[in-house]
Design a protein around this motif. Structure first.
Motif, mmCIF file in Angstrom:
data_model
loop_
_atom_site.group_PDB
_atom_site.id
_atom_site.type_symbol
_atom_site.label_atom_id
_atom_site.label_comp_id
_atom_site.label_asym_id
_atom_site.label_seq_id
_atom_site.Cartn_x
_atom_site.Cartn_y
_atom_site.Cartn_z
ATOM 1 N N ASP A 29 37.835 37.719 45.377
ATOM 2 C CA ASP A 29 37.869 36.666 44.374
ATOM 3 C C ASP A 29 37.779 35.276 45.018
ATOM 4 N N GLU A 83 45.979 41.087 35.566
ATOM 5 C CA GLU A 83 45.619 42.063 36.599
ATOM 6 C C GLU A 83 45.898 43.473 36.099
ATOM 7 N N ILE A 117 41.594 39.213 27.880
ATOM 8 C CA ILE A 117 41.212 39.626 29.243
ATOM 9 C C ILE A 117 39.871 38.978 29.559
ATOM 10 N N THR A 118 39.626 38.720 30.827
ATOM 11 C CA THR A 118 38.295 38.304 31.271
ATOM 12 C C THR A 118 37.916 39.156 32.477
ATOM 13 N N HIS A 119 36.607 39.268 32.707
ATOM 14 C CA HIS A 119 36.156 39.965 33.910
ATOM 15 C C HIS A 119 34.735 39.552 34.251
ATOM 16 N N ASP A 120 34.344 39.864 35.464
ATOM 17 C CA ASP A 120 33.003 39.588 35.969
ATOM 18 C C ASP A 120 31.983 40.353 35.123
ATOM 19 N N LEU A 126 33.963 47.692 32.859
ATOM 20 C CA LEU A 126 35.207 47.091 32.363
ATOM 21 C C LEU A 126 35.086 46.704 30.892
ATOM 22 N N TYR A 130 37.632 48.314 28.101
ATOM 23 C CA TYR A 130 38.463 47.568 27.156
ATOM 24 C C TYR A 130 38.023 47.773 25.708
ATOM 25 N N ASN A 145 32.573 34.488 33.059
ATOM 26 C CA ASN A 145 33.201 35.800 32.903
ATOM 27 C C ASN A 145 33.186 36.231 31.443
#
Length: 155
Positions: A29, A83, A117-120, A126, A130, A145
């Motif tokens: 990260d 996380e 939530i956030t993600h790449d 992912l 979710y 993201n």
């Protein structure tokens, strides 16, 4: 892997194992130093916003949340899943889903109306993960993201 997996609130005894996992999770990260990661974990533990999955006496995964108030621009009044980590040997066996469901089953103050939530965006699985838990896409963050949200079921 014959031990049953137990899911529970994290405590200070769990901290060292969680720090190791968090450092692994955040190593690529580059936005947090190890000291910042440890400080964030301490705050989450203090506030009772961390849960673990254990096989025997070994932690095999954890989930950590933050409470975002009305002043938080991306997700005001939300429980943000900051996380989620499951050790590689235990992935694709439902531990991650059970940790998310454990968080979602908790009572939070009424001002928090949804989970976030956030993600790449390059990690498409992912988004699917979710969505399988009832989250819906809600755009992208300033850094690109994927944003996902799920309303809190009030009973």
């Amino acid at each position: 892997m014959s031990n049953k997996i137990v899911y529970t609130k994290a405590n200070k005894i769990d901290k060292d194992a969680i720090v190791k996992f968090s450092l692994l999770l955040n190593e690529d990260d580059g936005t947090k130093t190890p000291d910042e990661i440890k400080k964030s974990l301490d705050k989450s533990l203090e506030n009772g916003l961390m849960w673990v999955a254990k096989s025997g006496d070994k932690i095999i995964g954890y989930i950590m949340c933050e409470l975002f108030d009305e002043a938080t621009s991306n997700f005001p009044n939300s429980i943000f899943i900051s996380e989620l980590y499951v050790a590689e040997a235990f992935r694709k066996q439902g531990a991650g889903k059970k940790l998310v469901k454990l968080v979602m089953s908790n009572k939070f103050p009424k001002k928090y109306t949804y989970f976030s939530i956030t993600h790449d965006p390059e990690v498409q699985f992912l988004t699917n993960f979710y969505k399988s838990l009832g989250f819906a896409e809600a755009g992208v963050t300033d850094v690109g993201n994927v944003k996902l949200v799920r309303k809190i079921n009030i009973t």
